[in-house]
Design a protein around this motif. Structure first.
Motif, PDB file in Angstrom:
ATOM      1  N   MET A  26       0.850  -1.176   0.000  1.00 18.28           N
ATOM      2  CA  MET A  26       0.000   0.000   0.000  1.00 18.28           C
ATOM      3  C   MET A  26       0.892   1.234   0.000  1.00 18.28           C
ATOM      4  O   MET A  26       1.879   1.285   0.707  1.00 18.28           O
ATOM      5  CB  MET A  26      -0.901  -0.038   1.232  1.00 18.28           C
ATOM      6  N   ASN A  27       0.559   2.207  -0.814  1.00 19.05           N
ATOM      7  CA  ASN A  27       1.302   3.461  -0.936  1.00 19.05           C
ATOM      8  C   ASN A  27       2.733   3.266  -1.434  1.00 19.05           C
ATOM      9  O   ASN A  27       3.573   4.129  -1.261  1.00 19.05           O
ATOM     10  CB  ASN A  27       1.318   4.236   0.389  1.00 19.05           C
ATOM     11  N   ASN A  28       3.021   2.108  -2.022  1.00 15.93           N
ATOM     12  CA  ASN A  28       4.343   1.825  -2.586  1.00 15.93           C
ATOM     13  C   ASN A  28       5.484   2.004  -1.603  1.00 15.93           C
ATOM     14  O   ASN A  28       6.556   2.465  -1.971  1.00 15.93           O
ATOM     15  CB  ASN A  28       4.573   2.658  -3.841  1.00 15.93           C
ATOM     16  N   LEU A  29       5.264   1.656  -0.343  1.00 17.05           N
ATOM     17  CA  LEU A  29       6.312   1.714   0.665  1.00 17.05           C
ATOM     18  C   LEU A  29       6.903   0.323   0.866  1.00 17.05           C
ATOM     19  O   LEU A  29       6.187  -0.670   0.820  1.00 17.05           O
ATOM     20  CB  LEU A  29       5.748   2.188   2.013  1.00 17.05           C
ATOM     21  N   ASP A  42      10.521   1.183   4.899  1.00 21.97           N
ATOM     22  CA  ASP A  42       9.958   2.543   4.898  1.00 21.97           C
ATOM     23  C   ASP A  42       8.792   2.654   5.871  1.00 21.97           C
ATOM     24  O   ASP A  42       8.705   3.612   6.644  1.00 21.97           O
ATOM     25  CB  ASP A  42       9.452   2.934   3.503  1.00 21.97           C
ATOM     26  N   LEU A  43       7.896   1.671   5.817  1.00 15.93           N
ATOM     27  CA  LEU A  43       6.729   1.701   6.694  1.00 15.93           C
ATOM     28  C   LEU A  43       7.147   1.629   8.152  1.00 15.93           C
ATOM     29  O   LEU A  43       6.645   2.387   8.989  1.00 15.93           O
ATOM     30  CB  LEU A  43       5.770   0.556   6.358  1.00 15.93           C
ATOM     31  N   ALA A  44       8.072   0.750   8.459  1.00 17.15           N
ATOM     32  CA  ALA A  44       8.546   0.620   9.841  1.00 17.15           C
ATOM     33  C   ALA A  44       9.143   1.937  10.330  1.00 17.15           C
ATOM     34  O   ALA A  44       8.838   2.394  11.439  1.00 17.15           O
ATOM     35  CB  ALA A  44       9.567  -0.509   9.940  1.00 17.15           C
ATOM     36  N   ARG A  45       9.969   2.539   9.499  1.00 18.21           N
ATOM     37  CA  ARG A  45      10.599   3.811   9.876  1.00 18.21           C
ATOM     38  C   ARG A  45       9.542   4.906  10.057  1.00 18.21           C
ATOM     39  O   ARG A  45       9.533   5.627  11.057  1.00 18.21           O
ATOM     40  CB  ARG A  45      11.631   4.226   8.821  1.00 18.21           C
ATOM     41  N   ASN A  46       8.610   5.016   9.109  1.00 16.13           N
ATOM     42  CA  ASN A  46       7.580   6.060   9.177  1.00 16.13           C
ATOM     43  C   ASN A  46       6.622   5.860  10.348  1.00 16.13           C
ATOM     44  O   ASN A  46       6.091   6.828  10.889  1.00 16.13           O
ATOM     45  CB  ASN A  46       6.795   6.117   7.874  1.00 16.13           C
ATOM     46  N   ALA A  47       6.378   4.607  10.718  1.00 16.10           N
ATOM     47  CA  ALA A  47       5.460   4.317  11.821  1.00 16.10           C
ATOM     48  C   ALA A  47       6.186   4.215  13.158  1.00 16.10           C
ATOM     49  O   ALA A  47       5.551   4.048  14.201  1.00 16.10           O
ATOM     50  CB  ALA A  47       4.715   3.017  11.534  1.00 16.10           C
ATOM     51  N   ASP A  48       7.508   4.291  13.127  1.00 14.21           N
ATOM     52  CA  ASP A  48       8.339   4.186  14.332  1.00 14.21           C
ATOM     53  C   ASP A  48       8.116   2.857  15.053  1.00 14.21           C
ATOM     54  O   ASP A  48       7.923   2.812  16.270  1.00 14.21           O
ATOM     55  CB  ASP A  48       8.079   5.369  15.265  1.00 14.21           C
ATOM     56  N   PRO A  99      -1.014  -4.367  19.388  1.00 14.61           N
ATOM     57  CA  PRO A  99      -1.936  -3.468  20.077  1.00 14.61           C
ATOM     58  C   PRO A  99      -2.505  -2.436  19.107  1.00 14.61           C
ATOM     59  O   PRO A  99      -1.891  -2.117  18.075  1.00 14.61           O
ATOM     60  CB  PRO A  99      -1.071  -2.791  21.146  1.00 14.61           C
ATOM     61  N   LEU A 100      -3.654  -1.914  19.424  1.00  8.75           N
ATOM     62  CA  LEU A 100      -4.319  -0.926  18.576  1.00  8.75           C
ATOM     63  C   LEU A 100      -3.414   0.271  18.305  1.00  8.75           C
ATOM     64  O   LEU A 100      -3.411   0.820  17.198  1.00  8.75           O
ATOM     65  CB  LEU A 100      -5.637  -0.470  19.209  1.00  8.75           C
ATOM     66  N   THR A 101      -2.617   0.661  19.263  1.00  9.59           N
ATOM     67  CA  THR A 101      -1.721   1.808  19.074  1.00  9.59           C
ATOM     68  C   THR A 101      -0.752   1.575  17.916  1.00  9.59           C
ATOM     69  O   THR A 101      -0.414   2.512  17.199  1.00  9.59           O
ATOM     70  CB  THR A 101      -0.931   2.121  20.356  1.00  9.59           C
ATOM     71  N   THR A 102      -0.345   0.342  17.714  1.00  8.94           N
ATOM     72  CA  THR A 102       0.547   0.021  16.599  1.00  8.94           C
ATOM     73  C   THR A 102      -0.181   0.183  15.274  1.00  8.94           C
ATOM     74  O   THR A 102       0.357   0.736  14.319  1.00  8.94           O
ATOM     75  CB  THR A 102       1.113  -1.402  16.741  1.00  8.94           C
ATOM     76  N   TYR A 103      -1.422  -0.278  15.217  1.00  8.43           N
ATOM     77  CA  TYR A 103      -2.207  -0.118  13.992  1.00  8.43           C
ATOM     78  C   TYR A 103      -2.477   1.355  13.696  1.00  8.43           C
ATOM     79  O   TYR A 103      -2.499   1.769  12.537  1.00  8.43           O
ATOM     80  CB  TYR A 103      -3.516  -0.898  14.075  1.00  8.43           C
ATOM     81  N   LYS A 111      -1.385   6.022  10.281  1.00  4.12           N
ATOM     82  CA  LYS A 111      -0.861   7.379  10.119  1.00  4.12           C
ATOM     83  C   LYS A 111       0.278   7.398   9.116  1.00  4.12           C
ATOM     84  O   LYS A 111       0.371   8.300   8.279  1.00  4.12           O
ATOM     85  CB  LYS A 111      -0.399   7.948  11.460  1.00  4.12           C
ATOM     86  N   ALA A 112       1.152   6.408   9.179  1.00  4.65           N
ATOM     87  CA  ALA A 112       2.274   6.336   8.242  1.00  4.65           C
ATOM     88  C   ALA A 112       1.790   6.143   6.811  1.00  4.65           C
ATOM     89  O   ALA A 112       2.406   6.640   5.867  1.00  4.65           O
ATOM     90  CB  ALA A 112       3.214   5.199   8.636  1.00  4.65           C
ATOM     91  N   LEU A 113       0.682   5.425   6.660  1.00  4.18           N
ATOM     92  CA  LEU A 113       0.103   5.192   5.337  1.00  4.18           C
ATOM     93  C   LEU A 113      -0.845   6.305   4.905  1.00  4.18           C
ATOM     94  O   LEU A 113      -1.340   6.303   3.784  1.00  4.18           O
ATOM     95  CB  LEU A 113      -0.647   3.855   5.326  1.00  4.18           C
TER      96      LEU A 113
END
Length: 58
Positions: free
Chosen positions: A1-4, A8-14, A31-35, A40-42
């Motif tokens: 999704m979003n070509n990440l 990239d996704l891990a870095r953007n989502a911390d 946990p929901l906080t991770t989702y 947000k990253a996506l």
């Protein structure tokens, strides 16, 4: 999704690459906080990410 990439996704989502991979592979319940971080990253609504959005075309 979003070509990440997973990286990239891990870095953007911390979150860790391993956590992203586990969630993507369905081998963990995060946990929901991770989702929320992933959504947000996506730049999408968390309901869409969790496939709860009835109006989603995905």
């Amino acid at each position: 999704m979003n070509n990440l990439t997973v990286e990239d996704l891990a870095r953007n989502a911390d979150i860790s690459i391993e956590e992203v991979s586990s969630i993507e592979g369905g081998s963990t319940d995060a946990p929901l906080t991770t989702y929320i971080k992933i959504a947000k990253a996506l730049r999408i609504n968390v309901a869409r990410l969790l496939n709860l959005d009835r109006n989603s075309s995905s």
